[in-house]
Design an enzyme around this catalytic site. Structure first.
Site, PDB file in Angstrom:
ATOM      1  CG  PHE A 145      -1.798   0.695   1.261  1.00 56.29           C
ATOM      2  CD1 PHE A 145      -3.756   1.410   0.333  1.00 56.29           C
ATOM      3  CD2 PHE A 145      -1.481   2.335   1.581  1.00 56.29           C
ATOM      4  CE1 PHE A 145      -3.593   2.322   0.192  1.00 56.29           C
ATOM      5  CE2 PHE A 145      -2.489   3.750   0.790  1.00 56.29           C
ATOM      6  CZ  PHE A 145      -4.012   3.913   0.508  1.00 56.29           C
ATOM      7  CG  ASP A 230       5.468   4.229   1.616  1.00 58.53           C
ATOM      8  OD1 ASP A 230       6.060   4.629   2.542  1.00 58.53           O
ATOM      9  OD2 ASP A 230       4.838   3.890   0.781  1.00 58.53           O
ATOM     10  CE  LYS A 259       0.368   6.609   6.714  1.00 56.21           C
ATOM     11  NZ  LYS A 259      -1.363   6.677   6.648  1.00 56.21           N
TER      12      LYS A 259
HETATM   13  C1  LIG Z   1       3.276   3.171   3.431  1.00 55.74           C
HETATM   14  C2  LIG Z   1       2.222   4.218   2.841  1.00 55.74           C
HETATM   15  N1  LIG Z   1       2.386   4.724   1.648  1.00 55.74           N
HETATM   16  C3  LIG Z   1       2.023   5.740   1.083  1.00 55.74           C
HETATM   17  C4  LIG Z   1       0.810   5.609   1.802  1.00 55.74           C
HETATM   18  C5  LIG Z   1      -0.545   7.355   1.469  1.00 55.74           C
HETATM   19  O1  LIG Z   1      -0.195   8.259   2.234  1.00 55.74           O
HETATM   20  P1  LIG Z   1      -1.627   9.461   2.274  1.00 55.74           P
HETATM   21  O2  LIG Z   1      -2.694   8.767   1.809  1.00 55.74           O
HETATM   22  O3  LIG Z   1      -1.174  10.582   2.648  1.00 55.74           O
HETATM   23  O4  LIG Z   1      -1.652   9.749   0.644  1.00 55.74           O
HETATM   24  C6  LIG Z   1       0.181   5.285   3.392  1.00 55.74           C
HETATM   25  C7  LIG Z   1      -1.449   6.242   3.797  1.00 55.74           C
HETATM   26  O5  LIG Z   1      -1.771   4.587   4.784  1.00 55.74           O
HETATM   27  C8  LIG Z   1       1.071   4.470   3.685  1.00 55.74           C
HETATM   28  O6  LIG Z   1       0.469   2.911   4.457  1.00 55.74           O
END
Ligand SMILES: Cc1ncc(COP(=O)(O)O)c(C=O)c1O
Length: 407
Positions: A145, A230, A259
């Site tokens: 994700f 990530d 976040k």
């Molecule tokens: C590992 C990871 N990458 C990217 C994102 C995407 O972030 P955003 O919702 O701020 O676009 C999330 C969101 O849950 C995430 O958990």
């Protein structure tokens, strides 16, 4: 409280009436929050064990972060990157140092930061690695994700995230998470990057096998490929270290952050990398109106200062042991398995007993907020400021929900 006082049903109905149905929220309407606790419009209090999917690592309305935001609101909030503002350099400098990297590129949401990393990796591939034009490939993991943009969902394996949103962006190879052999096989001469979550959050807090991330590092080194971590959900203290990848003693080429970087106040994300990577971008090739704005930077500076104390990482490691001990004691009593690190847990509920959604609804009725994922799994990620009594209380409520269902 009389039914006349109950504002929740009308507020829920209004929200349902006026918004696209792209979420299925729990029936809780929050009005106020402080630390690990939130209060709804009818005065009920809940322990927040989701913490904004880890955007609230420092708790709701952390005093230092709120003070920094207030002070900045009274000075300047937005300039665009057409000009430089006085908070910009300090934020980028302190974040770069925290990451041990030369440069930082600030954006807003997590998905934007992932998009940024993809663009940088491709540009690096063409301009440094000399990959033929249009041939760059990025290896990613199944069950990932990384966000919701059209490019990112192009390499999702979740039908809900992907179906009916094509045509999809090419240039991604998907391999099973944790399978080093499959990853090594997928890497070819045109591979520019491997993009991974050091722990897969949305997939159910999946911790990869020991040695996997170090193995990925070696494959990347051997093939002149960038390793992009990530750490949007796993980073910034959540697992007991600043970055989850530290547990494996691995340093990626690019950190993708988001976040908690915004302190639960403003969306702040960033990519951090060395100059030989992030330096490939030229003026006009990438940007964002709000990326690196003064308010975001003022809050981000305080976030980096909080992390520099080490207090939150230490709390997460110490209290995480309590959390995992409490949860592991429930295995066989309605819990099938527990995974995670620090104050972060994926709990598989016995599917014969209840769905994850049902557990979360019953937890909410008992004053604990958590979120389900993929059928029978729930995720627990309290603010890192949570105290031991609240932690024990939440685990006790989960036990009570399971005991009731088993009775
Ligand atoms: C590992 C990871 N990458 C990217 C994102 C995407 O972030 P955003 O919702 O701020 O676009 C999330 C969101 O849950 C995430 O958990």
């Amino acid at each position: 409280m009389t039914t006349v006082d109950m504002r929740t049903p009308a507020a829920l109905a209004d929200a349902e009436r006026w918004t696209a149905h792209n979420y299925h929220p729990l029936p809780v309407v929050i009005e106020q929050a402080d630390g690990a606790w939130v209060t709804d419009v009818d005065g009920r209090r809940y322990l927040d064990f989701l913490a904004g999917y880890s955007a609230l690592n420092f708790g709701h309305r952390h005093p230092g972060l709120i003070a920094a935001a207030h002070a900045q609101l009274d000075r300047v909030t937005l300039t665009s990157r057409a000009f430089v503002h006085d908070q910009f350099a300090e934020f980028c400098h302190s974040l770069a140092e925290m990451c041990g990297k030369d440069l930082v590129l600030p954006m807003n949401t997590g998905a934007e930061a992932v998009e940024t990393a993809i663009k940088v990796a491709r540009a690096w591939g063409y301009r440094v690695k000399a990959v033929p034009a249009g041939q760059a490939e990025i290896v990613v993991a199944a069950d990932n994700f990384h966000g919701r943009t059209t490019t990112i969902i192009s390499f999702s394996t979740d039908p809900d995230a992907r179906n009916d949103f094509g045509p999809y962006t090419p240039g991604f190879k998907i391999v099973p998470y944790g399978d080093l052999g499959a990853l090594a096989e997928a890497v070819g001469p045109n591979t520019v990057a491997v993009l991974l979550e050091p722990i897969q959050g949305e997939a159910g807090v999946l911790v990869p096998p020991a040695g996997y991330l170090a193995g990925v590092r070696s494959v990347c080194d051997d093939n002149n490929v960038l390793f992009i971590a990530d750490e949007i959900q796993s980073g910034l203290g959540r697992t007991g270290h600043t970055f989850a990848i530290e547990h494996d003693g691995v340093v990626p080429d690019m950190y993708v952050l988001g976040k908690a970087l915004g302190g639960g106040i403003v969306p702040v994300s960033a990519v951090a990398a060395n100059a030989d990577v992030l330096g490939v971008l030229r003026p006009g090739e990438h940007g964002s109106t709000f990326g690196g704005n003064p308010l975001a930077c003022a809050v981000g500076i305080e976030v980096v200062k909080l992390l520099a104390t080490g207090e939150f990482q230490e709390r997460s490691a110490r209290l995480g042991e309590r959390l995992h001990a409490g949860l592991n004691a429930l295995v066989g009593q309605g819990v099938a398995a527990v995974r995670g690190r620090g104050l972060w847990a994926g709990v598989d509920i016995d599917p014969a007993l209840m769905t994850g959604r049902q557990v979360c609804e019953r937890l909410a009725a008992r004053g604990v907020l958590a979120k389900d994922t993929h059928g029978s799994t729930i995720r627990l990620a309290p603010p890192l400021t949570v105290d031991e009594a609240d932690l024990e209380h939440a685990v006790a409520q989960l036990k009570a929900v399971l005991d009731e269902a088993r009775a």
